[in-house]
Scaffold this motif. Structure first.
Motif: not given
Length: 171
Positions: A77-83, A85
């Motif tokens: 999940r690290k590459d997704y910008d949303s907190e 997600f």
């Protein structure tokens, strides 16, 4: 039928409708034959994977922890910008669920028409071995059974898109 003796061991990510003609001298949509190969693959691979999977999870989590993540899920999940997600994905799933249920109803209907109601119950999950792929995530192998308008002329929208720049497109 003449088959490669190692057929069950080589069935991996390929659609069943491609595997069977390639490794056996058959081309089939026969319900029982597809079930035979699907079950054979799962029976041969399943026990091995069942034993190895927990080891794979442990090693993946250990590697993620050594790289500063809580577990492998956090790493993915690290590459997704949303907190938010996970919450966003749950919301998206709920929005898509009605369309997904209609799609499955359509596929069940078409498969029941082809194989018969005795093989495909119109109110139960679709038999996995009929979906043309070992993991059922790719239905290309059964498209010819599902095509909604097989006699319709294809629509080419290439020219109607114009010659927009990438900046215009994403603006």
């Amino acid at each position: 039928m003449v088959c490669n003796a190692n057929l069950v061991m080589i069935l991996t990510e390929f659609p069943l409708t491609q595997i069977l003609p390639r490794y056996c001298l058959i081309r089939t949509r026969d319900y029982d034959e597809l079930l035979y190969y699907w079950k054979g693959w799962h029976d041969a691979v399943g026990p091995t994977v069942k034993e190895q999977y927990p080891i794979s999870v442990r090693l993946s989590n250990k590697a993620a922890i050594l790289n500063g993540y809580a577990d492998m899920g956090a790493y993915w999940r690290k590459d997704y910008d949303s907190e938010t997600f996970q919450e966003d994905m749950q919301s998206l799933l709920e929005q898509l669920k009605p369309m997904y249920e209609q799609l499955h109803a359509y596929v069940r209907h078409k498969l029941a028409n082809f194989y018969g109601d005795d093989k495909v119950d119109r109110h139960e999950p679709i038999p996995a071995h009929l979906l043309g792929n070992m993991w059922q995530q790719d239905w290309n192998g059964i498209y010819s059974l599902l095509e909604p308008f097989p006699n319709a002329q294809a629509v080419d929208v290439t020219n109607s898109a114009g010659t927009y720049s990438i900046f215009y497109t994403f603006r």
